[in-house]
Scaffold this motif. Sequence first.
Motif, mmCIF file in Angstrom:
data_model
loop_
_atom_site.group_PDB
_atom_site.id
_atom_site.type_symbol
_atom_site.label_atom_id
_atom_site.label_comp_id
_atom_site.label_asym_id
_atom_site.label_seq_id
_atom_site.Cartn_x
_atom_site.Cartn_y
_atom_site.Cartn_z
ATOM 1 N N ILE A 105 0.825 -1.211 0.000
ATOM 2 C CA ILE A 105 0.000 0.000 0.000
ATOM 3 C C ILE A 105 0.857 1.257 0.000
ATOM 4 O O ILE A 105 0.667 2.165 -0.817
ATOM 5 C CB ILE A 105 -0.948 -0.026 1.216
ATOM 6 C CG1 ILE A 105 -2.014 -1.116 1.019
ATOM 7 C CG2 ILE A 105 -1.612 1.332 1.428
ATOM 8 C CD1 ILE A 105 -2.834 -1.408 2.255
ATOM 9 N N ALA A 106 1.812 1.339 0.911
ATOM 10 C CA ALA A 106 2.630 2.550 1.017
ATOM 11 C C ALA A 106 3.496 2.743 -0.222
ATOM 12 O O ALA A 106 3.661 3.872 -0.710
ATOM 13 C CB ALA A 106 3.496 2.476 2.271
ATOM 14 N N ALA A 107 4.056 1.663 -0.746
ATOM 15 C CA ALA A 107 4.897 1.778 -1.940
ATOM 16 C C ALA A 107 4.077 2.218 -3.147
ATOM 17 O O ALA A 107 4.543 3.014 -3.974
ATOM 18 C CB ALA A 107 5.590 0.447 -2.211
ATOM 19 N N GLN A 108 2.850 1.711 -3.278
ATOM 20 C CA GLN A 108 1.991 2.151 -4.373
ATOM 21 C C GLN A 108 1.682 3.637 -4.250
ATOM 22 O O GLN A 108 1.658 4.369 -5.248
ATOM 23 C CB GLN A 108 0.692 1.350 -4.379
ATOM 24 C CG GLN A 108 0.858 -0.101 -4.777
ATOM 25 C CD GLN A 108 -0.473 -0.831 -4.844
ATOM 26 O OE1 GLN A 108 -1.467 -0.279 -5.282
ATOM 27 N NE2 GLN A 108 -0.477 -2.082 -4.415
ATOM 28 N N ALA A 109 1.443 4.085 -3.028
ATOM 29 C CA ALA A 109 1.181 5.513 -2.804
ATOM 30 C C ALA A 109 2.363 6.349 -3.276
ATOM 31 O O ALA A 109 2.188 7.418 -3.883
ATOM 32 C CB ALA A 109 0.899 5.763 -1.328
ATOM 33 N N GLY A 110 3.573 5.870 -3.006
ATOM 34 C CA GLY A 110 4.752 6.590 -3.456
ATOM 35 C C GLY A 110 4.841 6.679 -4.963
ATOM 36 O O GLY A 110 5.236 7.716 -5.521
ATOM 37 N N MET A 111 4.468 5.608 -5.665
ATOM 38 C CA MET A 111 4.491 5.620 -7.126
ATOM 39 C C MET A 111 3.458 6.602 -7.683
ATOM 40 O O MET A 111 3.741 7.340 -8.639
ATOM 41 C CB MET A 111 4.216 4.215 -7.650
ATOM 42 C CG MET A 111 5.284 3.203 -7.315
ATOM 43 S SD MET A 111 4.788 1.539 -7.858
ATOM 44 C CE MET A 111 6.212 0.573 -7.342
ATOM 45 N N ILE A 112 2.283 6.625 -7.090
ATOM 46 C CA ILE A 112 1.247 7.547 -7.552
ATOM 47 C C ILE A 112 1.646 8.982 -7.257
ATOM 48 O O ILE A 112 1.360 9.906 -8.046
ATOM 49 C CB ILE A 112 -0.109 7.182 -6.916
ATOM 50 C CG1 ILE A 112 -0.582 5.826 -7.471
ATOM 51 C CG2 ILE A 112 -1.157 8.261 -7.172
ATOM 52 C CD1 ILE A 112 -1.785 5.251 -6.772
ATOM 53 N N ALA A 113 2.332 9.203 -6.148
ATOM 54 C CA ALA A 113 2.837 10.544 -5.839
ATOM 55 C C ALA A 113 3.802 11.017 -6.919
ATOM 56 O O ALA A 113 3.762 12.191 -7.339
ATOM 57 C CB ALA A 113 3.531 10.537 -4.470
ATOM 58 N N VAL A 114 4.658 10.123 -7.395
ATOM 59 C CA VAL A 114 5.591 10.484 -8.470
ATOM 60 C C VAL A 114 4.817 10.851 -9.742
ATOM 61 O O VAL A 114 5.159 11.815 -10.445
ATOM 62 C CB VAL A 114 6.577 9.338 -8.746
ATOM 63 C CG1 VAL A 114 7.409 9.619 -9.993
ATOM 64 C CG2 VAL A 114 7.492 9.128 -7.542
ATOM 65 N N LEU A 115 3.757 10.100 -10.053
ATOM 66 C CA LEU A 115 2.951 10.412 -11.240
ATOM 67 C C LEU A 115 2.306 11.786 -11.106
ATOM 68 O O LEU A 115 2.271 12.559 -12.071
ATOM 69 C CB LEU A 115 1.883 9.339 -11.448
ATOM 70 C CG LEU A 115 0.944 9.575 -12.630
ATOM 71 C CD1 LEU A 115 1.714 9.592 -13.950
ATOM 72 C CD2 LEU A 115 -0.156 8.510 -12.678
ATOM 73 N N ILE A 116 1.781 12.105 -9.941
ATOM 74 C CA ILE A 116 1.182 13.427 -9.717
ATOM 75 C C ILE A 116 2.207 14.521 -9.994
ATOM 76 O O ILE A 116 1.906 15.542 -10.642
ATOM 77 C CB ILE A 116 0.632 13.524 -8.277
ATOM 78 C CG1 ILE A 116 -0.618 12.640 -8.129
ATOM 79 C CG2 ILE A 116 0.294 14.975 -7.917
ATOM 80 C CD1 ILE A 116 -1.142 12.541 -6.707
ATOM 81 N N GLU A 117 3.432 14.310 -9.554
ATOM 82 C CA GLU A 117 4.492 15.287 -9.806
ATOM 83 C C GLU A 117 4.839 15.349 -11.287
ATOM 84 O O GLU A 117 5.016 16.438 -11.848
ATOM 85 C CB GLU A 117 5.727 14.925 -8.984
ATOM 86 C CG GLU A 117 5.524 15.097 -7.480
ATOM 87 C CD GLU A 117 6.725 14.649 -6.677
ATOM 88 O OE1 GLU A 117 7.087 15.348 -5.712
ATOM 89 O OE2 GLU A 117 7.311 13.582 -7.018
ATOM 90 N N GLN A 118 4.931 14.201 -11.931
ATOM 91 C CA GLN A 118 5.283 14.181 -13.355
ATOM 92 C C GLN A 118 4.250 14.904 -14.214
ATOM 93 O O GLN A 118 4.592 15.563 -15.206
ATOM 94 C CB GLN A 118 5.438 12.739 -13.829
ATOM 95 C CG GLN A 118 6.683 12.029 -13.333
ATOM 96 C CD GLN A 118 6.818 10.637 -13.922
ATOM 97 O OE1 GLN A 118 6.026 10.213 -14.757
ATOM 98 N NE2 GLN A 118 7.838 9.912 -13.484
ATOM 99 N N LEU A 119 2.981 14.779 -13.837
ATOM 100 C CA LEU A 119 1.915 15.413 -14.610
ATOM 101 C C LEU A 119 1.745 16.893 -14.267
ATOM 102 O O LEU A 119 0.935 17.585 -14.896
ATOM 103 C CB LEU A 119 0.592 14.673 -14.385
ATOM 104 C CG LEU A 119 0.533 13.232 -14.905
ATOM 105 C CD1 LEU A 119 -0.815 12.599 -14.561
ATOM 106 C CD2 LEU A 119 0.779 13.181 -16.402
ATOM 107 N N GLY A 120 2.487 17.359 -13.293
ATOM 108 C CA GLY A 120 2.408 18.765 -12.917
ATOM 109 C C GLY A 120 1.073 19.155 -12.313
ATOM 110 O O GLY A 120 0.618 20.297 -12.478
#
Length: 313
Positions: A105-120
């Motif tokens: 769960i926590a690792a998936q959250a980290g990946m989605i956080a990176v996507l949010i940053e990538q998409l600006g």
Amino acid sequence: MLIPLGLLGVLGLGLAGWSAYVGRKAEEMVPAEGKFAEVPGAHLHYVELNPEAEGPAIVMVHGLMGQLRNFSHSLAGLLAADHRVILIDRPGWGHSQLVGPRPGIAAQAGMIAVLIEQLGLEKPLLVGHSMGGAVSLALALDRPQLVRGLALIAPLTQIVETVPAPFKGLLAPLALRPLLAWTVAVPVGVRTGPATAAAIFAPDPVPADFALAGGGALAVRPKSYMAGSFEIRAAPAEMAGLVARYGEIKVPVAILYGREDAVLDPQLNGEKTAAEIPGATLELIDGGHMLPVTHPEATEAWLRRLLTPPAAR
């Protein structure tokens, strides 16, 4: 002894071949329809609707045995009329691919956080359904500066002692998980799929087009069984870690539950959690677990209230 073992081997190979065939056909029927983002540990598949919209962006994270069409079936298009909406296949689900260890769960959250940053994205509203609610809570705890708030729909938020009946078949020991995924899981899933879907949706009916328009067909793949079995087994320990930190949550949290949810207990995962998270709210409506599919208008209205500043309501 050699003859029975040989026959067993042939049967196993036959089941594995058939399982692979069913998985390929499911992916042909429900193809990837968005873009892929490279994040540490995964190629994330996501669909973006109305990217030029001026309203606050909305990021939607699906639940166990689901994929992003759980949102696009009925709900996402309503919100995309005036909001940028991003639907994500969680790591290991839908058409997202893992390139490292299977994430919790926590690792998936980290990946989605990176996507949010990538998409600006500038502080989107993070919407999590079922297991996606747990992932959303983990993101808010570890990266609160990235989101304006959480909208949790029928979320997993507590330690659930008894696995919900529709998911008991996922309780495979780690050593047997690959064997079961590639032999009996797919034929059993095909045979019991309608009954399982009915139990998850209850008391609401399963839409006739859910297998394709809602992505339901992708649940019957070896890949999905592997991911589901892992998450069911890992969830209690990970949820214990999240629950212990609920007092730290600094972003607004709103929870929506169907009163008749037959998968997760609204009192445990709704009322108890709302009392533990500072400022959290809970709203109950008539319906079951799959509110984004079965009650899209009520879910949209709830989300729009969360997106509207108090002074403008």
